[in-house]
Design an enzyme around this catalytic site. Structure first.
Site, PDB file in Angstrom:
ATOM      1  N   GLY A  49      42.021 -25.368   1.044  1.00  0.00           N
ATOM      2  CA  GLY A  49      40.934 -24.714   2.103  1.00  0.00           C
ATOM      3  C   GLY A  49      39.879 -25.614   2.558  1.00  0.00           C
ATOM      4  N   GLY A  86      35.672 -25.386   4.396  1.00  0.00           N
ATOM      5  CA  GLY A  86      34.434 -24.704   5.068  1.00  0.00           C
ATOM      6  C   GLY A  86      33.470 -25.344   5.622  1.00  0.00           C
ATOM      7  N   ASP A 123      29.759 -10.669   5.372  1.00  0.00           N
ATOM      8  CA  ASP A 123      30.918 -11.353   5.933  1.00  0.00           C
ATOM      9  C   ASP A 123      32.259 -11.163   5.602  1.00  0.00           C
ATOM     10  OD1 ASP A 123      31.654 -13.400   7.835  1.00  0.00           O
ATOM     11  OD2 ASP A 123      31.737 -14.995   6.280  1.00  0.00           O
TER      12      ASP A 123
END
Length: 680
Positions: A355, A357, A474
């Site tokens: 992943g 970000g 979030d």
């Protein structure tokens, strides 16, 4: 008349048909006779105001259509020259948005127009339609990614779409050779004059502060063929819109001609009213706030830097580079040696990336004990990266709950890279198991219900179950991960903030993800437990419907499901891929949808608390005991009627929590959870 002259006259009329010239000048003298207003557009003291308040749409048009082609059977367009003076002013207590446009429109009225980013020109269905016959020059103060806007202060040329054919930063070309773009700010109340000229398919847009000389070089000069866009006759005027973001849009003067290129000189540009807001006190000024903020950030950064330098010095002095401090054992997760992390991730190899970000990548790793972990490597080159690291360690590092991703420890290397080590979640994110997967790995109905119960339990723990109140800020499908037993765990505490239970959140920085942010968060920037509840409501709708909160060309998920509820068709919103698989009842689907809409209610005080949400999700039978000291009964189903429906609330705002309590049936078949109050 001689036969020759008569024949010549007939030939001239046949081959050179006469087109009436249109020309007008309005110098701060708008009225209901010379201007037609639609929607929220009004004329006040001879000045045109296009919008008024939130989610406002307004249009103002010349009283009659004007010819734009040389004849009805010709594709040749007449030129046009127009100039106008406008002012866009901020409103105190609101973030600015969205904008207005000078426009040619095929019809009068506001049919086919939407508010917010659509600027009163288009809606979701006709934006991008090549047969819309809409042309506009827009002045926009919000950067919409869906329209590829260049920034939040721009001028665009739109042809049948809000994806512009030409764009520019707001300003004018100056300098001795006209080669320096000097910026102007739209949303400051200053009066600006604009010139828009179209001749021989060349469109020129020029602007300057009112009273200044017209710049020689246009801000935008572009070839635009409008012969296939314009009808024989068109309406001309202005359109504008606001949403949750609000500002005023005023037109002070306007001139137009299809024959006189100098018509703009007829506008009076002196002694015009000013709409520049009064200056705040020095303590409320942007400069003071920015100065204090930068000073605070520098102080915090200095303290952090000094801390790391001090720790590094002590370690080198003592020869114990990876010693664990006593305070880490008591309050924070353990520090893990950098070399162990380096080996676990195969030197942070690309093949281990699972992943990424805004502040770094996430790697899969295997510790020497054989335990699989997820390793987030955060760049410390930005203030945001350091803030995310501190937020994660100071909140998630001390939180212990079965539905929160566990933070095992942290590390750093000599270059200062900050590293967080989490439990590895074998089944990835809920987002991928709904939207980016094959049907055989897609979450079933029962799995989706369990995900919602797990997430609700985690949020309740953050709000009420720990020693301090934690706002996640979030909550979304991509931040909900699934372990190997398909238990849902809330992750990513990079935006989280901790407060005492009696303390109100003090931040006014708007953070979160578009589509999940509550209206009051967008307006004030102030997060609360109720803004987390709003995120959870959107998550409920997203998981049940199998649709993202915002998709290009579609209404928002909340608006769409709300319209279905008004028509008593909520069950039809269920993910189409689940309808043929069974395992659910229509009543169960409808009640989860109702709960999602209640949590995502636009009024914060109407939304339930997560404690109330948990009790609604856990309701199974009528034999539950009552909890002492609670403001509402544990056994809600004793107080509900199994025959009433939400139909009696149609045509109103979202129902209140008491109303949903009175209308939930005891047939709800969701499984009970063993985590309600004890989450440690």
């Amino acid at each position: 008349m001689s036969p020759f002259l008569f024949s010549t006259a007939i030939t001239f009329l046949l081959f050179f048909p006469w087109v009436s010239s249109v020309e007008f000048v309005y110098n701060t003298n708008f009225n209901s006779t010379n201007l037609l207003t639609f929607g929220d557009a009004t004329i006040d003291s001879s000045i045109l105001s296009i919008t008024n308040g939130t989610f406002s749409i307004g249009r103002a048009l010349y009283p009659s259509k004007i010819p734009v082609k040389s004849s009805s059977n010709s594709s040749k367009l007449l030129p046009f020259y127009t100039s106008f003076v406008f002012s866009i002013a901020p409103l105190k207590g609101f973030l600015p948005g969205h904008g207005f446009a000078f426009a040619f429109l095929p019809t009068a009225g506001i049919a086919g127009a939407s508010s917010s980013q659509n600027l009163g020109l288009f809606n979701f269905s006709n934006n991008g339609n090549p047969n819309s016959s809409i042309f506009g020059v827009e002045f926009d103060v919000f950067a919409n990614q869906e329209f590829d806007d260049i920034n939040d202060n721009h001028v665009d040329v739109d042809v049948n779409s809000l994806k512009s054919v030409a764009s520019s930063l707001t300003g004018f070309w100056g300098g001795s050779e006209g080669d320096k773009l000097k910026g102007l700010k739209l949303n400051n109340g200053v009066n600006y004059q604009v010139w828009v000229d179209y001749e021989d398919s060349i469109l020129n847009v020029t602007m300057a502060k009112v009273g200044d000389k017209r710049p020689i070089r246009p801000l935008i000069s572009v070839f635009v063929n409008l012969s296939t866009v314009f009808l024989d006759e068109m309406h001309v005027g202005f359109a504008g819109a606001t949403g949750q973001l609000v500002e005023s849009h005023r037109i002070l003067a306007w001139s137009f001609s299809n024959s006189n290129p100098s018509i703009g000189n007829a506008l009076v540009t002196t002694n015009l009213p000013s709409f520049v807001p009064p200056k705040d006190s020095v303590f409320e000024s942007t400069g003071f706030i920015v100065g204090v903020t930068i000073g605070a950030v520098l102080l915090v950064s200095f303290c952090i830097a000094m801390y790391f330098l001090l720790v590094r010095f002590r370690r080198k002095r003592n020869g114990k580079k990876d010693d664990i401090e006593n305070w880490e054992l008591e309050y924070w997760p353990h520090r893990i040696g950098y070399q162990e992390i380096y080996a676990a991730t195969k030197a942070f190899s690309d093949e281990n990336v699972i992943g990424s970000g805004g502040n770094g990548n996430v790697y899969k790793g295997v510790l020497k004990e054989g335990q699989e972990v997820a390793v987030k490597k955060i760049s410390n080159e930005s203030e945001h990266g350091i803030r995310e690291f501190l937020a994660e360690v100071s909140s998630l590092g001390r939180l212990k709950h079965r539905n929160l991703v566990g933070l095992r420890g942290w590390s750093r290397n000599d270059k200062g890279s900050l590293i967080l080590v989490y439990d590895y979640m074998e089944n990835g994110s809920v987002d991928k198991r709904i939207f980016d997967c094959h049907e055989d790995s897609m979450l079933s109905w029962d799995e989706r219900v369990k995900v919602l119960k797990d997430v609700a339990s985690a949020i309740w723990y953050l709000h009420e179950g720990w020693e301090a109140k934690v706002l996640h800020r979030d909550i979304k499908a991509s931040n909900v991960l699934l372990d190997k037993y398909m238990n849902a765990r809330l992750s990513d505490f990079g935006l989280a903030r901790t407060h005492h239970h009696s303390e109100l959140a003090s931040t006014t920085r708007v953070v979160g993800t578009v589509g999940y942010m509550a209206p009051e968060l967008i307006k004030t920037g102030r997060a609360s437990t109720q803004t987390d509840v709003f995120c959870f409501g959107v998550l409920v709708l997203e998981i049940v419907c199998g649709q993202r909160p915002i998709e290009e060309g579609k209404p928002s998920l909340i608006d769409w499901t709300w319209r279905l509820m008004e028509r008593q068709e909520l069950v039809s919103a269920l993910d189409d891929r689940l309808k043929g698989k069974g395992g659910h009842s229509n009543e169960e689907v409808e009640r989860l949808m109702q709960l999602g809409l209640l949590c995502a209610h636009p009024e914060a005080h109407v939304r339930p608390t997560m404690r109330q949400v948990m009790k609604l999700l856990e309701a199974r039978h009528e034999g539950a005991a009552e909890s002492e000291g609670e403001g509402m009964e544990l056994n809600l189903l004793h107080r509900l009627s199994s025959t009433t429906t939400w139909g009696r609330f149609s045509g109103r705002e979202h129902p209140t929590f008491n109303e949903i309590k009175r209308n939930m049936s005891s047939s709800m078949s969701m499984s009970n959870s063993d985590v309600i109050l004890d989450g440690r």
